[in-house]
Design a protein around this motif. Sequence first.
Motif, PDB file in Angstrom:
ATOM      1  N   CYS A   1       0.729  -1.072  -0.004  1.00 38.57           N
ATOM      2  CA  CYS A   1      -0.004  -0.054   0.055  1.00 38.57           C
ATOM      3  C   CYS A   1       0.777   1.249  -0.030  1.00 38.57           C
ATOM      4  CB  CYS A   1      -1.012   0.145   1.183  1.00 38.57           C
ATOM      5  SG  CYS A   1      -0.089  -0.013   2.742  1.00 38.57           S
ATOM      6  N   THR A   2       0.178   2.253  -0.341  1.00 39.41           N
ATOM      7  CA  THR A   2       1.031   3.575  -0.288  1.00 39.41           C
ATOM      8  C   THR A   2       0.047   4.429   0.625  1.00 39.41           C
ATOM      9  OG1 THR A   2      -0.145   4.643  -1.916  1.00 39.41           O
ATOM     10  CG2 THR A   2       1.944   3.637  -2.671  1.00 39.41           C
ATOM     11  N   TYR A   3       0.732   5.087   1.454  1.00 36.24           N
ATOM     12  CA  TYR A   3      -0.225   5.800   2.447  1.00 36.24           C
ATOM     13  C   TYR A   3       0.670   7.292   2.816  1.00 36.24           C
ATOM     14  CZ  TYR A   3       3.625   4.495   6.067  1.00 36.24           C
ATOM     15  OH  TYR A   3       4.946   4.402   6.476  1.00 36.24           O
ATOM     16  N   LYS A   4      -0.019   8.146   3.798  1.00 36.60           N
ATOM     17  CA  LYS A   4       0.797   9.292   4.003  1.00 36.60           C
ATOM     18  C   LYS A   4       1.135   9.406   5.420  1.00 36.60           C
ATOM     19  CE  LYS A   4       0.453  12.875   0.991  1.00 36.60           C
ATOM     20  NZ  LYS A   4      -0.617  13.172  -0.032  1.00 36.60           N
ATOM     21  N   LEU A   5       0.296   9.099   6.258  1.00 37.75           N
ATOM     22  CA  LEU A   5       0.458   9.095   7.727  1.00 37.75           C
ATOM     23  C   LEU A   5       0.543   7.757   8.406  1.00 37.75           C
ATOM     24  CD1 LEU A   5      -1.539  12.062   9.289  1.00 37.75           C
ATOM     25  CD2 LEU A   5       1.047  11.814   9.145  1.00 37.75           C
ATOM     26  N   ALA A   6      -0.239   6.928   8.478  1.00 37.01           N
ATOM     27  CA  ALA A   6      -0.293   5.712   8.858  1.00 37.01           C
ATOM     28  C   ALA A   6      -1.160   4.687   8.151  1.00 37.01           C
ATOM     29  CB  ALA A   6      -0.930   5.996  10.496  1.00 37.01           C
ATOM     30  N   ALA A   7      -0.748   3.574   7.994  1.00 38.54           N
ATOM     31  CA  ALA A   7      -1.194   2.566   7.126  1.00 38.54           C
ATOM     32  C   ALA A   7      -2.286   1.597   8.048  1.00 38.54           C
ATOM     33  CB  ALA A   7      -0.279   1.785   6.579  1.00 38.54           C
ATOM     34  N   GLY A   8      -2.032   1.787   9.342  1.00 37.69           N
ATOM     35  CA  GLY A   8      -2.992   1.022  10.183  1.00 37.69           C
ATOM     36  C   GLY A   8      -3.227  -0.381   9.973  1.00 37.69           C
ATOM     37  N   SER A   9      -4.358  -0.977   9.676  1.00 38.14           N
ATOM     38  CA  SER A   9      -4.572  -2.570   9.527  1.00 38.14           C
ATOM     39  C   SER A   9      -4.973  -2.955   8.124  1.00 38.14           C
ATOM     40  CB  SER A   9      -5.359  -3.061  10.452  1.00 38.14           C
ATOM     41  OG  SER A   9      -6.574  -2.418  10.318  1.00 38.14           O
ATOM     42  N   THR A  10      -4.529  -1.755   7.177  1.00 31.33           N
ATOM     43  CA  THR A  10      -4.686  -1.922   5.908  1.00 31.33           C
ATOM     44  C   THR A  10      -4.103  -3.411   5.280  1.00 31.33           C
ATOM     45  OG1 THR A  10      -4.867   0.321   5.445  1.00 31.33           O
ATOM     46  CG2 THR A  10      -4.305  -0.877   3.598  1.00 31.33           C
TER      47      THR A  10
ATOM     48  N   ARG B   1       5.729   5.126   1.794  1.00 32.64           N
ATOM     49  CA  ARG B   1       5.233   6.507   2.131  1.00 32.64           C
ATOM     50  C   ARG B   1       5.487   7.421   0.943  1.00 32.64           C
ATOM     51  NH1 ARG B   1       6.159   8.706   8.197  1.00 32.64           N
ATOM     52  NH2 ARG B   1       4.124   9.323   8.506  1.00 32.64           N
ATOM     53  N   GLY B   2       4.803   7.035  -0.415  1.00 29.98           N
ATOM     54  CA  GLY B   2       5.076   7.608  -1.700  1.00 29.98           C
ATOM     55  C   GLY B   2       5.275   6.703  -2.563  1.00 29.98           C
ATOM     56  N   PRO B   3       5.704   7.033  -3.759  1.00 27.74           N
ATOM     57  CA  PRO B   3       5.542   6.018  -4.952  1.00 27.74           C
ATOM     58  C   PRO B   3       6.706   5.142  -5.239  1.00 27.74           C
ATOM     59  CG  PRO B   3       6.334   8.265  -5.652  1.00 27.74           C
ATOM     60  CD  PRO B   3       5.836   8.193  -4.232  1.00 27.74           C
ATOM     61  N   GLU B   4       7.806   5.197  -4.265  1.00 31.29           N
ATOM     62  CA  GLU B   4       9.102   4.606  -4.313  1.00 31.29           C
ATOM     63  C   GLU B   4       8.983   3.409  -3.436  1.00 31.29           C
ATOM     64  OE1 GLU B   4      11.384   4.802  -6.431  1.00 31.29           O
ATOM     65  OE2 GLU B   4      10.421   6.537  -7.292  1.00 31.29           O
ATOM     66  N   PRO B   5       9.169   2.085  -4.044  1.00 33.70           N
ATOM     67  CA  PRO B   5       9.148   0.839  -3.168  1.00 33.70           C
ATOM     68  C   PRO B   5      10.188   0.864  -2.221  1.00 33.70           C
ATOM     69  CG  PRO B   5       8.962   0.310  -5.463  1.00 33.70           C
ATOM     70  CD  PRO B   5       9.086   1.661  -5.504  1.00 33.70           C
ATOM     71  N   ASN B   6      10.442   0.425  -1.217  1.00 29.93           N
ATOM     72  CA  ASN B   6      11.601   0.609  -0.230  1.00 29.93           C
ATOM     73  C   ASN B   6      12.597  -0.408  -0.437  1.00 29.93           C
ATOM     74  OD1 ASN B   6       9.968  -1.406   0.815  1.00 29.93           O
ATOM     75  ND2 ASN B   6       9.380  -0.316   2.689  1.00 29.93           N
ATOM     76  N   SER B   7      13.697  -0.288   0.502  1.00 31.44           N
ATOM     77  CA  SER B   7      14.739  -1.253   0.564  1.00 31.44           C
ATOM     78  C   SER B   7      14.312  -2.824   1.016  1.00 31.44           C
ATOM     79  CB  SER B   7      15.733  -0.949   1.299  1.00 31.44           C
ATOM     80  OG  SER B   7      15.528  -0.762   2.789  1.00 31.44           O
ATOM     81  N   GLU B   8      13.176  -2.848   1.736  1.00 35.48           N
ATOM     82  CA  GLU B   8      12.666  -3.992   2.196  1.00 35.48           C
ATOM     83  C   GLU B   8      12.075  -4.945   1.026  1.00 35.48           C
ATOM     84  OE1 GLU B   8       9.369  -5.668   5.345  1.00 35.48           O
ATOM     85  OE2 GLU B   8       9.874  -3.714   5.295  1.00 35.48           O
ATOM     86  N   PHE B   9      11.369  -3.995   0.265  1.00 34.53           N
ATOM     87  CA  PHE B   9      10.908  -4.612  -1.310  1.00 34.53           C
ATOM     88  C   PHE B   9      11.858  -5.081  -1.981  1.00 34.53           C
ATOM     89  CE2 PHE B   9       9.753  -4.772  -5.415  1.00 34.53           C
ATOM     90  CZ  PHE B   9       8.807  -5.721  -5.637  1.00 34.53           C
ATOM     91  N   ALA B  10      13.060  -4.242  -2.156  1.00 33.74           N
ATOM     92  CA  ALA B  10      14.149  -4.412  -2.981  1.00 33.74           C
ATOM     93  C   ALA B  10      14.738  -5.690  -2.580  1.00 33.74           C
ATOM     94  CB  ALA B  10      15.253  -3.521  -3.090  1.00 33.74           C
ATOM     95  N   SER B  11      14.919  -6.143  -1.290  1.00 34.11           N
ATOM     96  CA  SER B  11      15.707  -7.449  -0.860  1.00 34.11           C
ATOM     97  C   SER B  11      14.582  -8.513  -1.063  1.00 34.11           C
ATOM     98  CB  SER B  11      15.829  -7.234   0.609  1.00 34.11           C
ATOM     99  OG  SER B  11      16.407  -6.172   1.081  1.00 34.11           O
ATOM    100  N   PHE B  12      13.440  -8.249  -1.111  1.00 35.54           N
ATOM    101  CA  PHE B  12      12.502  -9.518  -1.185  1.00 35.54           C
ATOM    102  C   PHE B  12      12.617  -9.660  -2.784  1.00 35.54           C
ATOM    103  CE2 PHE B  12       8.342 -10.264  -3.100  1.00 35.54           C
ATOM    104  CZ  PHE B  12       7.873 -11.635  -2.275  1.00 35.54           C
TER     105      PHE B  12
END
Length: 137
Positions: free
Chosen positions: A90-99, A121-132
């Motif tokens: 998901c993408t989000y601004k403040l908190a993703a909660g239980s999405t 938090r925006g359009p860029e996948p994070n490093s966790e995804f890169a490792s995955f």
Amino acid sequence: MNITIVYDSSTGTTAKAAEAMGKKMEEHGHQCRVQSVVQADPADVSEADLICIGTWVKGLFIILQHPTQGSMQFIERLGILEGKKAVVFCTYKLAAGSTLPKMAKALEGIGAQVVGQFKYRGPEPNSEFASFAASLT
Ligand SMILES: Cc1cc2nc3c(=O)[nH]c(=O)nc-3n(C[C@H](O)[C@H](O)[C@H](O)COP(=O)(O)O)c2cc1C
């Protein structure tokens, strides 16, 4: 691996994240199709080796966050996915909660094995995804 990424996006952020995830998977030698929940055909999607479903976070920013109706309805249309690998994002601004847990639970309810949950938090996948992506065989 044959991967399908399906996303629900209102203003383009989740669409961009989905495209970037697809590029990253392709860099690692996988075949990847990226489509919106409106374009994607559930029957085709369920043929993939790995199904990734993404949403933007909807709620009251700090409470009551949830996936969009479009993303949850798409999961319902997938039918039975016994043993199929799945990823939620998901993408989000403040908190993703239980999405993400809500989407994961729905996918597990139809037999999928959820192997990754990613929030950006925006359009860029994070490093966790890169490792995955690098670990996928
Ligand atoms: C009506 C509405 C509700 C939102 N609720 C939340 C929220 O509860 N928590 C949050 O972190 N972001 C919330 N957001 C921000 C979006 O999830 C975020 O901007 C997202 O990246 C938008 O994705 P999109 O460009 O693919 O539509 C909300 C946005 C809108 C328009």
